[in-house]
Motif scaffolding. Sequence first.
Motif, short mmCIF file in Angstrom:
data_model
loop_
_atom_site.label_atom_id
_atom_site.label_comp_id
_atom_site.label_asym_id
_atom_site.label_seq_id
_atom_site.Cartn_x
_atom_site.Cartn_y
_atom_site.Cartn_z
N ILE A 1 0.91 -1.26 0.03
CA ILE A 1 0.00 0.02 -0.04
C ILE A 1 0.67 1.12 0.12
CG2 ILE A 1 -1.78 -1.05 1.11
CD1 ILE A 1 -1.13 0.04 3.77
N PHE A 2 2.09 1.37 0.53
CA PHE A 2 2.99 2.49 0.32
C PHE A 2 4.29 2.01 0.08
CE2 PHE A 2 2.92 1.31 4.97
CZ PHE A 2 4.21 1.32 5.08
N SER A 3 5.07 2.86 -0.30
CA SER A 3 6.62 2.61 -0.96
C SER A 3 7.45 2.74 0.52
CB SER A 3 7.10 3.69 -1.85
OG SER A 3 6.10 3.48 -2.93
N GLU A 4 8.38 1.85 0.62
CA GLU A 4 9.50 1.85 1.44
C GLU A 4 10.56 2.93 1.21
OE1 GLU A 4 9.99 0.49 4.55
OE2 GLU A 4 7.72 -0.07 4.40
N ILE A 5 10.57 4.20 2.03
CA ILE A 5 11.39 5.31 1.59
C ILE A 5 12.83 5.10 2.21
CG2 ILE A 5 11.53 7.63 1.55
CD1 ILE A 5 9.17 6.64 -0.10
N ILE B 1 3.21 -5.91 6.94
CA ILE B 1 3.98 -4.56 7.14
C ILE B 1 5.35 -4.96 6.82
CG2 ILE B 1 4.62 -2.72 8.61
CD1 ILE B 1 1.67 -2.91 9.86
N GLU B 2 6.10 -4.05 5.95
CA GLU B 2 7.51 -3.82 6.13
C GLU B 2 7.76 -2.43 6.02
OE1 GLU B 2 9.87 -6.23 3.20
OE2 GLU B 2 8.58 -8.26 3.89
N PHE B 3 8.33 -1.88 7.07
CA PHE B 3 8.63 -0.51 7.32
C PHE B 3 9.86 -0.13 7.87
CE2 PHE B 3 7.30 3.36 9.77
CZ PHE B 3 7.16 4.14 8.84
N HIS B 4 10.64 0.86 7.23
CA HIS B 4 11.90 1.41 7.73
C HIS B 4 11.62 2.36 8.71
CE1 HIS B 4 13.99 -0.77 4.70
NE2 HIS B 4 13.31 -0.20 3.86
N GLY B 5 10.95 2.19 9.95
CA GLY B 5 10.56 3.08 10.95
C GLY B 5 10.14 2.36 11.91
N TYR B 6 9.44 2.76 12.81
CA TYR B 6 8.90 2.29 14.00
C TYR B 6 7.23 2.12 13.98
CZ TYR B 6 7.67 1.82 18.89
OH TYR B 6 7.34 1.41 20.27
N VAL B 7 6.69 1.08 14.18
CA VAL B 7 5.37 0.79 13.87
C VAL B 7 4.50 0.46 15.33
CG1 VAL B 7 3.73 -0.95 13.26
CG2 VAL B 7 5.76 -0.47 11.72
N GLU B 8 3.60 1.14 15.52
CA GLU B 8 2.69 1.24 16.67
C GLU B 8 1.17 0.72 16.31
OE1 GLU B 8 1.51 3.90 20.65
OE2 GLU B 8 2.63 4.72 19.03
N ILE B 9 0.72 -0.56 16.90
CA ILE B 9 -0.45 -0.99 16.31
C ILE B 9 -1.47 -0.91 17.87
CG2 ILE B 9 -1.67 -3.08 15.73
CD1 ILE B 9 0.89 -3.90 14.21
N ASP C 1 -5.02 -5.33 17.75
CA ASP C 1 -4.32 -6.67 17.72
C ASP C 1 -3.65 -7.13 16.54
OD1 ASP C 1 -5.45 -7.14 20.26
OD2 ASP C 1 -7.37 -8.05 19.68
N VAL C 2 -2.88 -8.11 16.51
CA VAL C 2 -2.41 -8.65 15.20
C VAL C 2 -2.83 -10.16 15.31
CG1 VAL C 2 -0.35 -9.10 14.10
CG2 VAL C 2 -0.21 -7.11 15.61
N PRO C 3 -3.86 -10.38 14.06
CA PRO C 3 -4.46 -11.70 14.31
C PRO C 3 -3.34 -12.64 13.61
CG PRO C 3 -5.75 -10.24 13.22
CD PRO C 3 -4.45 -9.37 13.45
N ASP C 4 -3.62 -13.93 13.57
CA ASP C 4 -2.97 -14.98 12.91
C ASP C 4 -2.62 -14.74 11.45
OD1 ASP C 4 -3.16 -16.41 15.44
OD2 ASP C 4 -4.57 -17.81 14.69
N ASP C 5 -1.12 -15.28 11.31
CA ASP C 5 -0.90 -15.18 9.79
C ASP C 5 -0.41 -13.82 9.15
OD1 ASP C 5 -0.98 -18.07 9.76
OD2 ASP C 5 -3.20 -17.92 9.24
N PHE C 6 -0.08 -12.84 10.04
CA PHE C 6 0.30 -11.70 9.59
C PHE C 6 1.91 -11.55 9.83
CE2 PHE C 6 -3.98 -10.76 9.54
CZ PHE C 6 -4.15 -9.52 8.45
N ARG C 7 2.57 -10.70 8.87
CA ARG C 7 3.87 -10.41 9.04
C ARG C 7 4.35 -8.85 9.28
NH1 ARG C 7 8.93 -12.93 7.29
NH2 ARG C 7 10.41 -11.36 6.61
N VAL C 8 4.87 -8.46 10.43
CA VAL C 8 5.03 -7.42 10.92
C VAL C 8 6.84 -6.99 11.05
CG1 VAL C 8 4.77 -5.11 12.25
CG2 VAL C 8 2.98 -7.05 11.99
N VAL C 9 7.27 -6.30 10.11
CA VAL C 9 8.76 -5.93 9.98
C VAL C 9 8.78 -4.52 10.10
CG1 VAL C 9 10.84 -6.39 8.96
CG2 VAL C 9 9.15 -8.34 8.73
N ALA C 10 9.55 -4.05 11.06
CA ALA C 10 9.86 -2.70 11.23
C ALA C 10 11.27 -2.40 11.63
CB ALA C 10 8.78 -2.20 12.31
N GLU C 11 12.01 -1.59 10.99
CA GLU C 11 13.43 -1.48 11.38
C GLU C 11 13.62 -0.84 12.87
OE1 GLU C 11 16.81 1.43 9.40
OE2 GLU C 11 15.93 -0.15 7.91
N LYS C 12 12.91 -0.10 13.19
CA LYS C 12 13.06 0.73 14.36
C LYS C 12 12.50 0.51 15.54
CE LYS C 12 14.57 4.87 11.63
NZ LYS C 12 14.66 6.28 11.51
#
Length: 522
Positions: A149-153, A238-246, A249-260
């Motif tokens: 949905i968005f570009s990794e800057i 999610i793959e994000f070059h930053g900090y992710v705050e949710i 909840d995070v249901p089953d079978d998701f992938r969250v990768v955040a650099e910071k």
Amino acid sequence: MTKDLKTDMTEGEEVLLREDLGPCRLTLTLQNDGMECLAAVEKTASDPAASTGPDSAGSQEARCSLAPPDLLCCLHRVKIVQTIDYAAVYELCAAVELGQPLSPVVVARGIPPLKGADGWFELLVKTGSEGVALEEDEKGTVDLKNLNIFSEIQSGQKLGVVHPPGSGIAGMTVQGLPVPADSGKPYQLVAGDGVTLKYKDRVAYSDKSGKAILEQQTLAVVDHWVIPGDLDLSIGNIEFHGYVEIKGDVPDDFRVVAEKGIKVHGHVGASHLESDGSIELVSMAGREVGTIICRGNLRANFLNQVKVVSFGHVTVANEVRNCQIKSTGRLMVERGALLGGTCTTLEGVEAKVIGSESGLKTEVTAGVYFPDADRFNYLLERKQNVTQQLARLAEAIDQLNSSLARNVQYAAAARKRLDILSEQHELLTEEKERLSAEIASSRCQEFTCRNAKINVTSRLMEGVVLILGGSREEIRMVRSGPLSIIENTRDGGVRFLAMTPLSLLADVVEQQLLDSPEDPTP
């Protein structure tokens, strides 16, 4: 017939021509700032032969006559040539000839100027407002969670270009006079946080990694992405070059990768969390497939059936149940139990309770740098596998050699097969030699923070396996805390001591005991 070329000025209008046409009069009027010419035909007198008495009942009023060439000639005389509306001219003349009620008609129209296009900003990256961009894999399958949905800057990345406004196209009045056109409105891009404008403020570049946001002509790059609710299919992985705050909840079978870093305010299911920074969450039920890879510190209230790899400290407030935890820091279970699963740490372990009354298998290792241990275990397993393959190949080669000696009918095929097996045997032999050499030269790295120490503040349950240094001890009876457990380097096994903080290293405690004339080990 009389002509009056005098110009009469009225508000918003200009009379170009008045011409008598027998009983009628033609008037050409300029209006709308010279962009329209209005033709009006009106009667001026009745036919002199007409009578108003009773004998004149069958008389007819005199009619106007206006031919199109005559009207066109009048228009040309007032310099209206290129903008004539010929259809309107013929309709007006026809109405005059038929004696129909006459209303003023626009017989010439100017060409309005065309304003130049406004300046615009060409965004070269996705901000998330453009919609979903699903991608197919090699098999044509679409993963509905990889929405892109968005570009990794990245820092220094070109974000977009400001395009200048257009100059517009000039118009023309009914008399052929030029009407200047307005230029378009320039696009005023504002550089927000993380953005720099270059080349006369026409090109935008990022100053840091993160996610681009364009709001009210302000472009910014943020490294803190807040998801206001649950992570769902509208956001996807999610793959994000930053900090992710949710926030949810995070249901089953998701992938969250955040650099910071990652922070989840709710529950995490059997998903994958990964960050180079810290990870904080309330609870996670991994169902033996959920994973956490944290290169900072990990903090949670509850972990159940989760595979954890941490290159920092792991702190759990309440309970760790049936997890596989590897940490280059320490594991602290502040108010609850560490029960089931395995745990390997470099800087020690502390929990209120370790193990369970049901005898759930729990294995705790302290003072081990797990990357070295994992590599060493891999080398041993791989060497064992190669050795087994070599044994099977040797047996197959012997059988082929015996077959060649007894039967020459299929000698060519047997020799070809023998060559293939011999080549495989040679390659595996070389690999086994490399593995043996690496195993022989493997040495654990030395760390000043290494702490082969386990603290239990309440109870150490029966059946728990403790691995400290070169000692492996299975607990045969419940022990009450608070107590510290370290390796007994003199007599083998482990020592159960009055509890000291993890900050006091096991090596220091052991050396103090070795130097003491009395051994306090119970």
